[in-house]
Structures are given as structure tokens and as C-alpha cells.
Scaffold this active site. Structure first.
Site, PDB file in Angstrom:
ATOM      1  N   LYS B 232     -13.905 -63.987 -43.080  1.00  0.00           N
ATOM      2  CA  LYS B 232     -13.502 -62.615 -42.822  1.00  0.00           C
ATOM      3  C   LYS B 232     -11.986 -62.483 -42.655  1.00  0.00           C
ATOM      4  O   LYS B 232     -11.263 -63.458 -42.475  1.00  0.00           O
ATOM      5  CB  LYS B 232     -14.245 -62.079 -41.591  1.00  0.00           C
ATOM      6  CG  LYS B 232     -15.683 -61.649 -41.949  1.00  0.00           C
ATOM      7  CD  LYS B 232     -16.402 -61.030 -40.773  1.00  0.00           C
ATOM      8  CE  LYS B 232     -17.754 -60.449 -41.231  1.00  0.00           C
ATOM      9  NZ  LYS B 232     -18.543 -59.968 -40.074  1.00  0.00           N
ATOM     10  N   ARG B 266     -23.998 -66.729 -39.839  1.00  0.00           N
ATOM     11  CA  ARG B 266     -24.089 -66.141 -41.175  1.00  0.00           C
ATOM     12  C   ARG B 266     -22.972 -66.748 -42.016  1.00  0.00           C
ATOM     13  O   ARG B 266     -21.804 -66.691 -41.621  1.00  0.00           O
ATOM     14  CB  ARG B 266     -23.952 -64.622 -41.063  1.00  0.00           C
ATOM     15  CG  ARG B 266     -24.165 -63.857 -42.336  1.00  0.00           C
ATOM     16  CD  ARG B 266     -24.129 -62.357 -42.037  1.00  0.00           C
ATOM     17  NE  ARG B 266     -24.288 -61.561 -43.239  1.00  0.00           N
ATOM     18  CZ  ARG B 266     -23.270 -61.195 -44.001  1.00  0.00           C
ATOM     19  NH1 ARG B 266     -22.037 -61.547 -43.709  1.00  0.00           N
ATOM     20  NH2 ARG B 266     -23.494 -60.451 -45.088  1.00  0.00           N
TER      21      ARG B 266
END
Lengths: 233, 297
Positions: B232, B266
């Protein structure tokens, strides 16, 4: 008398709990179990475990190896543990289901050969039927990947030990050089010399064949599993 | 947080009958049925490629899949119908191929969640923080699990703009515990409820570092915590790296999160994440190492 003698190795990895998921050297553990089975099959009154320790002394027969000293995650019961060699000897007896009398005899790592032989010579008199389990290893300098790296003297030293045990040449064991053994990190020297003292005690029968169940240095440390025939009367 | 239940006893995570004990660290493999996600866009747009990735991530040690049909970033509209077209047949195909694999549907829409559960999904990953309250009812109806996330109140597919919090962790706790409480009251099985601080969602990168550093405050609630940090922006901004060079940073976040008690991760990079988690599990004493010989010979 000594009804039977055995030599077994004493690396921590003999304890299955210490090697993780992998069963490291199962053949070494199996050979050791077979040697101890042979000892117990001789129906001893007492099993004498001899192995290197900080000093020559007997240890509480109810003591065990403290695995947490090697793998803290395994936890400890808080009791002080046996020296490695004795602890592994006790472990082998436990694994074989032996609950009879045992003596856990440490022999000082630097104990002089004469002292080792003298100690050994006293063992056949402990009981009518004594089984002797000598715990210890050869050099730890058998290659560049060995714990002690390569020492050219290691392989000949280990070969001499193996030959002495195969040929029941207790005099050869008795004459192992403590300085050289120490240089080579050979933890078994003192215990083998106790064995030599025990098996060459006066009154010993003529040398029956000994049996080498394992001899090798797969991790750079020389391991031996040997069963030696009965002595004395 | 007043009025919310206190910490609960950590227990097994149960997703439609599949149970995972508290000490086990789980990898949730990302499978995007999108042409335009931020990392390797279009990688699994093709259904064949997507199924191939499923085979691969299962082999690499994934414990569950997270199947999404809409990128988080703003962009061309993806209708509910189109989203269903992207994910539902695919979930059905994966369910047929892997009867026991946990499948999560990454959606905020209850219509999509319903179709996904009918096709075999076990978990609804509501990344946009309860935007569509009816999604909770779908989870309850199907006995599926539910991820309760914090997105700072942002509508789906919007970026944070000058967001600020007096205390971001307190805001996260307030939101996710509120959602979890509502889910329980709606009838979602508490054993299937997961909380997720949702890195980057409604947060600047300082906020994401803060929720990582203070993740222990989330895990202390006793709810299983999902870490969704893979590649991210906060990793990239912290390290000054583009999206293709964020694996090391992601694994560092993963390790810290696992150490602080997060249970589900994740991930784009399944094999590496699995290794990092196994290492942490061994350090914690929850995993038996593979082969120990050093110093023991």
C-alpha cells in the site's frame, strides 16, 4: 561383572524435541536404541551411565536433561539438569522403558586417563550384573562445515577409536591422548577410558566380538554406536 | 467506545464451519477480478489466469482467498451487476475446485455479498467500513463471517483528503467495535467476526504507521485482527518506493503486525508472506521449526 557395555553418541540432536519438524539422523537414534535394548536384554542389576561432566561425580538418578537449556521455548521444570552426556543416557534408558536401578556417573572432561581407568576398574564390583553405557563422541572437526571446522588430525583420531572398539583393544582406548582429544572437541575420551578400565578389569573373559551399530560423521562430528561383549566372572 | 462490550476471550475463527485456532497466522491471498487494480493491474482479469493464481497461492500456503471486483481507487464506475459478473461465477468455480478453501468476497454491496455467499463465499470483507449496512444482514443470513473495517467514514472508492483524527486508534476502535457489536446483534456468528483497521483507507500514511505501531490496542480487544497492508501507499511513502518495490516494507509491517497479535494477513505475495509469518510464529513459539541442527550436532 560387566554383563555388557555399550557406546552411544551424545549430541543434543539425539533429543527428538530439539530438531524441529525434521527427524534428523533417525538412524543414529535407532542404532542407539538398539544398543540400549541389547544392554537391557542382558538383565543387569544396575545400569551404569558414564559421560563427561564438569567434574567426576555421581548425579541423582532421578535427574534428567534440561532441554530448555538448548531450546528455551520448551520450558523447564526448574530442576537443575544433568550434564548433556548423562542426560542423553538417561533419556535412552527412559525411552527403552527401563525403570530399574541406574547410576549416573559423570567423569570430568579433563580427568587424567589413569583416573578414568581407575574409576572404570571399580565398576564391575558394583553389582553381580552391571551394564555399562558410555556416552560420548569423537572429534567435531571432520570437515570445513563441522562445528569445529577441519582439523587434519580428526579423521585418524576417530579411525583409531573406531578400530579400538571394533577390536576390543582396551589398551588403545586407554592410551588416547587427552590433549589431542580436547583439541579435537572429542567429548567421549574420558568416558571411553572409564569403559576401557571397566572392560579390562582383572578376571575379564577373553574378548568376545564387539558390534559396531553405527559409525559416521554426517554432520562433521564423529558418532559411534557400539555394543561390547560381557566381561568378568 | 462507551457502551461497547469489553475485551472478549480470543477464540477460534470460524468461517462457515472452517475453524482456525488463535495461534495460527493466516494468509488471505488477493485475487482481483479487475482490469485496473493498483498492483499488477489486470493480472487476474482473465478468468483462466485468475484460476491459475488460485492454484498457485494455494500451493504457496494461502489459507483463504479474497476475491474483489472493484478497485479501491476512484475510477470508472463498476455497477453492482458488473461487480457480480466479475466475481460471482469465479467464486463458484473456485468453490467447485476447492470445496474446503475459505473464500472471502471483497465488496461493500449487499447485493454482491448475497450473490457471493450463494456461490460459496464464506466471508464478506467489507473494506469500506459498513457503508452498506445491509451487508451485515447478508452475513447473518448465510452464516458467513464479516470483516468490520475503519474507512474514516469515507464513501467507497474515495481517497482521504486532509483527514485528521484527535486519536486515530481510538477512532478505529470506536468504529470497528461498533460494527462488530452491530453485527453480533444482527445475528452474525461472533466466531466469524474480524476487525480491520484498514491501512490507507481514510488515513494518511502517518495514520497507517500509527495503527501499525499501536496494533496491540486492536488485538487486545480479543477480536481477530486482519492486516491489509500489502504494497500500500503508506509503505511506499515511508520507504520512498514505487508499488513494485514495496515487498520488503510489506513484510516488515506483516511481521510487526503478527508480533502484535494480528491473525490474518491480506497479501499479494503469498509465498513470502507465508515465510515471514512462519518465522514470526516460530519466534513466538507457536510453530515448530523445520529442521534444527546448528550447534546441536
Amino acid at each position: 561383572m560387566i554383563v555388557l557395555g555399550a557406546v552411544c553418541p551424545s549430541p543434543p540432536l539425539m533429543a527428538r524435541e530439539l530438531t524441529g519438524s525434521a527427524d534428523v539422523l533417525p538412524e543414529l537414534r535407532a542404532a542407539s536404541a538398539a544398543a540400549v535394548s541389547a544392554l537391557l536384554a542382558a538383565a543387569p542389576d544396575v545400569v551404569m551411565v558414564v559421560g563427561a561432566g564438569p567434574a567426576t561425580a555421581t548425579w541423582d538418578p532421578d535427574s534428567r536433561l534440561d532441554l530448555s537449556a538448548y531450546a528455551p521455548v520448551l520450558g523447564t521444570d526448574g530442576k537443575s539438569g544433568l550434564p548433556l552426556a548423562l542426560g542423553l543416557g538417561a533419556m535412552l534408558l527412559d525411552a527403552a522403558g527401563y525403570v530399574g536401578p541406574r547410576v549416573l556417573q559423570a567423569v570430568g572432561e579433563t580427568e587424567a586417563p589413569a583416573e578414568c581407568l581407575r574409576l572404570g576398574a571399580s565398576l564391575p564390583h558394583l553389582a553381580p550384573r552391571v551394564a555399562l553405557l558410555a556416552m560420548g563422541d569423537g572429534s567435531a572437526r571432520r570437515g570445513v562445515a563441522a562445528p569445529g571446522h577441519l582439523d587434519r588430525r580428526a579423521a585418524p583420531f576417530d579411525a583409531s577409536v573406531e578400530r579400538a572398539l571394533r577390536d576390543d583393544d582396551m589398551a588403545a582406548l586407554a592410551s588416547l591422548d587427552p590433549g589431542l582429544a580436547s583439541d579435537l572437541l572429542a567429548s567421549g575420551r574420558a568416558a571411553w577410558q572409564v569403559l576401557a578400565g571397566a572392560l579390562s578389569a582383572p578376571g575379564a573373559a577373553d574378548a568376545p566380538a564387539s558390534q559396531i551399530l553405527y559409525a559416521g560423521a554426517p554432520l562433521g562430528v564423529s558418532y559411534l554406536v557400539v555394543v561390547l561383549g560381557p566381561r568378568g566372572r | 467506545m462507551s457502551g461497547l462490550p469489553g475485551p472478549r476471550e480470543p477464540g477460534p475463527l470460524v468461517l462457515r464451519g472452517r475453524s482456525f485456532p488463535p495461534g495460527r497466522l493466516l494468509v488471505m491471498a488477493i485475487v482481483n477480478r479487475t482490469p485496473d487494480s493498483f498492483y499488477r493491474p489486470g493480472l487476474t482479469w482473465d478468468e483462466g489466469a485468475a484460476l491459475e493464481r488460485v492454484h498457485q497461492v494455494v500451493a504457496e500456503g494461502a489459507d483463504m482467498l479474497d476475491v474483489g471486483g472493484v478497485p479501491a481507487k476512484p475510477g470508472a464506475e463498476v455497477t453492482a451487476l458488473e461487480e457480480m459478473r466479475r466475481v460471482v461465477p469465479f467464486i463458484a468455480a473456485v468453490r467447485a475446485a476447492y470445496p474446503d478453501l475459505v473464500i472471502s468476497a471483497d465488496t461493500w454491496r449487499h447485493e454482491v455479498g448475497r450473490a457471493a455467499c450463494e456461490a460459496g463465499a464464506d466471508l464478506l470483507n467489507d473494506t469500506w467500513g459498513g457503508w452498506d449496512p445491509e451487508l451485515t444482514e447478508v452475513a447473518a443470513e448465510f452464516g458467513a463471517g464479516l470483516v468490520c473495517s475503519h474507512a474514516g467514514g469515507l464513501p467507497p472508492r474515495t481517497r482521504p483528503f486532509r483527514v485528521s483524527y484527535p486519536d486515530v486508534v481510538a477512532d478505529v476502535l470506536d468504529r470497528v467495535l461498533g460494527l462488530a457489536d452491530r453485527a453480533v446483534r444482527t445475528g452474525v456468528d461472533p466466531a466469524g467476526i474480524i476487525i480491520d483497521p484498514a491501512h490507507d483507507f481514510g488515513k494518511n500514511s502517518w495514520h497507517s504507521l500509527e495503527i501499525t505501531r499501536r496494533l496491540g490496542e486492536l488485538t487486545a480487544t480479543g477480536w481477530p485482527v486482519l492486516m491489509s497492508a500489502s504494497r500500500k501507499d503508506f509503505v511506499g511513502e515511508t520507504l520512498g518506493t514505487g508499488v513494485d518495490d514495496r515487498l520488503s516494507g510489506t513484510l516488515a509491517v506483516t511481521a510487526v503486525g503478527a508480533w502484535l497479535g494480528a491473525r490474518i494477513f491480506r497479501a499479494h505475495d503469498v509465498a513470502q508472506t507465508r515465510q515471514a509469518l512462519d518465522m514470526v510464529a516460530a519466534i513466538r513459539g507457536d510453530l515448530v521449526p523445520a529442521r534444527m541442527v546448528r550447534g546441536l550436532a
